[in-house]
Design a protein around this motif. Structure first.
Motif, PDB file in Angstrom:
ATOM      1  N   VAL B 224       0.843  -1.195   0.000  1.00 20.24           N
ATOM      2  CA  VAL B 224       0.000   0.000   0.000  1.00 20.24           C
ATOM      3  C   VAL B 224       0.884   1.252   0.000  1.00 20.24           C
ATOM      4  O   VAL B 224       0.677   2.178  -0.789  1.00 20.24           O
ATOM      5  N   TYR B 303     -14.434   0.909   1.072  1.00 17.99           N
ATOM      6  CA  TYR B 303     -14.371  -0.192   2.042  1.00 17.99           C
ATOM      7  C   TYR B 303     -13.598  -1.389   1.499  1.00 17.99           C
ATOM      8  O   TYR B 303     -13.962  -2.531   1.705  1.00 17.99           O
ATOM      9  N   THR B 308      -8.746   2.361   0.079  1.00 16.30           N
ATOM     10  CA  THR B 308      -7.608   2.760   0.903  1.00 16.30           C
ATOM     11  C   THR B 308      -6.572   3.499   0.072  1.00 16.30           C
ATOM     12  O   THR B 308      -6.056   4.542   0.473  1.00 16.30           O
ATOM     13  N   MET B 312      -5.782   7.438   0.684  1.00  9.35           N
ATOM     14  CA  MET B 312      -4.451   7.741   1.201  1.00  9.35           C
ATOM     15  C   MET B 312      -3.648   8.581   0.211  1.00  9.35           C
ATOM     16  O   MET B 312      -2.897   9.472   0.598  1.00  9.35           O
ATOM     17  N   TYR B 376       0.220   4.453   8.686  1.00  4.70           N
ATOM     18  CA  TYR B 376      -1.176   4.888   8.707  1.00  4.70           C
ATOM     19  C   TYR B 376      -2.099   3.844   9.295  1.00  4.70           C
ATOM     20  O   TYR B 376      -1.947   2.663   9.033  1.00  4.70           O
ATOM     21  N   THR B 379      -7.116   5.978   8.582  1.00  6.02           N
ATOM     22  CA  THR B 379      -7.743   5.910   7.265  1.00  6.02           C
ATOM     23  C   THR B 379      -8.069   4.466   6.870  1.00  6.02           C
ATOM     24  O   THR B 379      -9.203   4.174   6.503  1.00  6.02           O
ATOM     25  N   PRO B 380      -7.101   3.540   6.967  1.00 12.11           N
ATOM     26  CA  PRO B 380      -7.442   2.147   6.637  1.00 12.11           C
ATOM     27  C   PRO B 380      -8.564   1.598   7.516  1.00 12.11           C
ATOM     28  O   PRO B 380      -9.405   0.837   7.038  1.00 12.11           O
ATOM     29  N   GLY B 384     -10.943   0.965   4.891  1.00  9.91           N
ATOM     30  CA  GLY B 384     -10.278  -0.261   4.440  1.00  9.91           C
ATOM     31  C   GLY B 384     -11.184  -1.463   4.317  1.00  9.91           C
ATOM     32  O   GLY B 384     -10.929  -2.350   3.526  1.00  9.91           O
ATOM     33  N   GLY B 388      -8.346  -3.784   3.573  1.00 13.54           N
ATOM     34  CA  GLY B 388      -7.554  -2.561   3.553  1.00 13.54           C
ATOM     35  C   GLY B 388      -6.853  -2.305   4.869  1.00 13.54           C
ATOM     36  O   GLY B 388      -6.255  -1.266   5.065  1.00 13.54           O
ATOM     37  N   ARG B 389      -6.930  -3.260   5.818  1.00 11.13           N
ATOM     38  CA  ARG B 389      -6.310  -3.026   7.120  1.00 11.13           C
ATOM     39  C   ARG B 389      -4.807  -3.208   7.041  1.00 11.13           C
ATOM     40  O   ARG B 389      -4.321  -4.065   6.321  1.00 11.13           O
TER      41      ARG B 389
END
Lengths: 365, 438
Positions: B224, B303, B308, B312, B376, B379-380, B384, B388-389
């Motif tokens: 990412v 989501y 993400t 970002m 970060y 945001t995730p 996410g 997206g975590r």
């Protein structure tokens, strides 16, 4: 030039005194979750305690967890006096010595003289816990989403054939494991015994797998309401208080599914080494008295932990501040209890970390 | 000598710089106007200068020590410290080495455990069992329940009654898990942070497969960050170029367009993206109403991983544009003119003359964006969804919820080390001219 400097200095001095001064002016600092929940606490017993004692409360918000509390206690500098915590945190926090212990006899008795221990709907887990409310994770949908038969049990939440559409679930495992097992046919009384075996956990994840491809994840309490309102998902899990508030205050066309709701406890705790310990305990006793417990339900549909609190509400309906009945929105009322799952915080304190890793892995794959 | 920059350079010159000058003064006694030897007077003034310089950097140095070095030191200690369990179970651990770990331990070890639990200070017991629970789920309630029940037991033999109190005392894996906690210092948290763990004999083994999540998250975090950095360069370079080359009147306006989102609250920007990109959102509505997609095939842009990356990139874009802009601003337009005068086509001149000169700014932007992106987590967490975590979310989880600060510290240090290694590689690749903040 000189006046500008003086002005700047004066402004700086004011900023300094107000910045440092305002928390010091308050007699106790209470940290809670903010929003409608903190507002209900302020109205139900914050304002009345301030009026009674002439002392001031400084309300702070946090995002949960004991990270800040542990840091404060370890540093020997408690800037909060009372914190509003979840069931597993009242247990680990008390074990770790992060909270003050409170003698049982200090609690205010029920109007008929019943002691706190006999007045509780669940036993006090330790000497640190000060009763607050019950809240729950539950499924809900928007009226008109489905034609024909309407979903009315948590098994329907997992039934994509009968009730097609996306599902909203939270990004952590609490309550999901219980709901999945219940939906899969495990009797409520056997849920935690099942969760104690590896096969039981596998079974829960297998059930979750069946909806995995149709899931939208949420992590903040307001999100599921948006998801359902916008039609992004057909059904979602949410905190019962959020659904109730939307129905009660805004007349939102939400239909809650009480079957299979997972009841969670909410406690207050006095932080170890609080500089205002006596005031904080005095406040906590006021806040946990039956009258105040009931009073909170005027402002939010979370259920009192004390039976005498619930009795006051029942005897005085319509109880909600807008003049409507509140009992039908209470998560711990008698009618819904047989199909409700009481979360077992000891199980989660033991296994939460491991399940969390597994759940994160499950989400990611 | 390679150019040094920033705070270390300041220190370097303070300490070594003036000494070099002094070595060249080797003449016989030359006296100054007031009669002192020039050498002495010079030395005195140099010392004064040096002290003044040290005085100037002192606040920064103190700040660095207090805000950076001390916390990192604490982090390091936490990530390897395992003294808690030793304090809690001294008697049990005294017998641990004798045990073969094949059958349940001897009566002596059960007795030692019994005594350790019944005599332990309450807070120590609480804290140690929470630590032991990280090693094997179930320790916490096992010790807690036992502590209550053991008070009723007056004398041995203990093995049988303990197993009667709680069946887990008869399960060998709980005794074996103690092996990983015998030493006062452990690498266990570092192992956990990459899906490994110790068995009872301190051999490194893999975590059970369904718990393996950290390696995946490390890779995803890296990916990412890399993708966000790449898109930031792609989108930011033209903007920075325009900012630096357009007439002031227009470029000022453009600059405001870059800075406005930069000054807007992070949450506001995230929510705005949600409204734009969700399946019932503005973008999807527009696409559907234009007839490009039908209603059942709305794009999933929120989501998930895509969301993400998009959010970002937008949030971190100013961190890329501003350093690039400040470097580009310093590039004289005359070089381009000269190149074209000498016969290069504008595109060739741009590639051969302009881009190489702008690289230090790109480098600074890349490092800045990459380092910010890799840590970060808010945001995730919000956009996410399921995939997206990032690793930062797990650090936050272990700091806040599980209170496993050892693991959080270990993950934090792995992250820090990773960034330092990447920075070092980057520095080697680009040389000293690779980085310029303006």
């Amino acid at each position: 030039m000189k006046t500008t400097i003086k002005l700047a200095m004066a402004a700086g001095a004011i900023a300094l005194t107000t910045g440092i001064g305002s928390p010091a002016l308050a007699d106790i600092t209470i940290t809670s979750w903010g929003g409608g929940y903190t507002a209900s606490q302020q109205k139900a017993y914050g304002e009345s305690w301030e009026a009674k004692t002439g002392k001031k409360i400084n309300w702070e918000n946090y995002n949960g967890g004991l990270g800040e509390v542990r840091a404060m206690v370890e540093a020997g500098n408690a800037t909060w006096d009372i914190v509003d915590v979840l069931p597993d945190q009242i247990r680990t926090g008390c074990d770790e010595g992060l909270f003050e212990e409170i003698p049982r006899e200090m609690f205010i008795k029920a109007p008929d003289g019943t002691s706190i221990d006999d007045d509780m709907m669940v036993p006090l887990p330790n000497n640190c816990a000060i009763p607050q409310i019950f809240w729950s994770y539950m499924a809900f949908y928007k009226d008109g989403t489905f034609t024909g038969a309407q979903p009315n049990k948590v098994a329907d939440f997992f039934d994509l054939e009968k009730f097609p559409g996306k599902r909203g679930i939270h990004t952590w495992a609490n309550a999901l494991i219980e709901m999945a097992l219940y939906a899969d046919g495990v009797a409520i009384a056997d849920i935690y015994d099942t969760m104690d075996t590896p096969e039981g956990i596998d079974r829960a994840f297998a059930k979750l797998d069946t909806i995995k491809d149709h899931v939208v994840f949420w992590s903040s309490g307001a999100k599921p309401l948006e998801l359902v309102t916008s039609g992004e998902v057909a059904m979602s899990l949410a905190y019962n208080g959020r659904i109730g508030a939307a129905i009660l205050s805004e007349g939102a066309p939400f239909v809650p599914i009480w079957d299979g709701q997972v009841l969670e406890e909410e406690w207050l705790a006095v932080i170890k080494g609080s500089k205002n310990k006596d005031e904080a305990i005095d406040f906590a006793m006021h806040a946990s008295a039956p009258q105040q417990q009931a009073g909170q339900a005027k402002w939010i549909n979370y259920g009192p932990m004390r039976k005498s609190g619930l009795a006051i509400i029942q005897a005085n309906e319509p109880w909600y501040n807008t003049g409507v009945n509140i009992m039908e929105h209470m998560p711990n009322r008698d009618e819904v209890m047989p199909a409700s799952i009481f979360a077992n915080p000891d199980w989660w304190a033991d296994n939460g970390s491991e399940i969390s890793e597994r759940f994160t892995a499950w989400m990611a794959k | 000598m390679r150019a040094r920059s920033g705070f270390p350079a300041l220190l370097f010159y303070v300490i070594t710089g003036s000494a070099e000058t002094m070595a060249t003064v080797t003449t016989d006694q030359i006296l100054t106007a007031d009669g002192t030897p020039l050498k002495d007077s010079l030395r005195r003034s140099l010392v004064r200068n040096k002290l003044r310089a040290v005085g100037l950097v002192l606040p920064a140095l103190l700040f660095l020590v207090v805000m950076f070095i001390v916390p990192i030191g604490q982090l390091l200690t936490r990530s390897v410290d395992d003294t808690l369990v030793n304090e809690f179970l001294p008697r049990t651990f005294a017998h641990f080495e004798e045990w073969d770990q094949k059958d349940l331990p001897s009566e002596e070890m059960y007795e030692a455990m019994f005594l350790d639990i019944t005599t332990a200070d309450k807070t120590l017991l609480g804290r140690a069992t929470i630590r032991m629970n990280y090693e094997l789920s179930g320790w916490r309630s096992l010790v807690k329940k036992s502590n209550r029940e053991f008070k009723k037991i007056k004398s041995g033999p203990y093995k049988e009654v303990m197993i009667k109190v709680h069946k887990r005392w008869g399960q060998i894996e709980y005794w074996q898990s103690l092996g990983a906690m015998v030493d006062e210092y452990t690498m266990g948290y570092y192992l956990n942070s990459v899906d490994l763990r110790y068995d009872g004999n301190k051999n490194v083994i893999e975590q059970p497969e369904n718990r393996q999540v950290y390696q995946l998250l490390w890779w995803r975090t890296f990916l990412v960050s890399l993708m966000v950095t790449f898109f930031c360069v792609l989108l930011g370079y033209p903007v920075a170029y325009l900012l630096a080359t357009l007439p002031l009147r227009i470029s000022n306006l453009l600059m405001i367009c870059v800075l406005m989102p930069f000054w807007t609250s992070l949450l506001v920007r995230i929510v705005a993206w949600m409204i734009m990109l969700q399946q019932e959102g503005v973008v999807n509505d527009a696409i559907v109403s234009l007839g490009l997609l039908d209603d059942d095939n709305r794009l999933e842009m929120m989501y998930n991983f895509t969301g993400t990356i998009i959010v970002m990139t937008q949030i971190l874009l100013p961190f890329m544009i501003l350093p690039m802009y400040s470097v580009m601003k310093g590039i004289s337009p005359n070089y381009m003119k000269a190149a074209q005068n000498l016969g290069a086509a504008p595109s060739l001149a741009f590639v051969r003359i302009y881009i190489p000169q702008s690289l230090p700014g790109v480098g600074a932007g890349v490092i800045l964006v990459f380092i910010v992106a890799i840590g970060y987590y808010i945001t995730p967490e919000l956009v996410g969804g399921k995939d997206g975590r990032l690793i930062g979310n797990m650090v936050a989880y272990h700091m806040q919820t599980s209170l496993n600060w050892g693991l959080a510290a270990a993950m934090g240090l792995v992250l820090l080390l990773g960034i330092l290694v990447l920075y070092w590689v980057y520095d080697k690749l680009t040389g000293s001219a690779g980085l310029k903040m303006g």
